[in-house]
Design an enzyme around this catalytic site. Structure first.
Site: not given
Length: 81
Positions: A18-19
């Site tokens: 992430c992200p």
């Protein structure tokens, strides 16, 4: 369900956290036409909620299915407009 989804393009984001899976998914969706389905293959377990949240809050995309198996998370996202 995933076996009868007509995939237009596959995006491999394995090893990215992430992200990045969401950012790369968004970028790949921008290049697709309405009705196309992007298959996103990830190893980040957070991608299950991240991609679902992104799809739910983004106009023009629909999360068709998500499959988890052997530490790999596969997402099917359709461009709807």
């Amino acid at each position: 369900m995933s076996s009868n989804i007509d995939v237009t393009e596959t995006l491999d984001v394995k090893g990215q956290n992430c992200p990045m899976p969401v950012i790369k998914t968004k970028g790949a969706m921008d290049g697709l036409a309405a009705g196309d389905v992007l298959e996103v293959v990830a190893t980040d377990s957070g991608s299950m909620s991240d991609i679902k949240g992104w799809a739910d809050s983004t106009e023009g995309v629909e999360l068709v299915d998500q499959v988890e198996g052997d530490g790999v998370y596969t997402h099917y996202v359709r461009k709807t407009e």
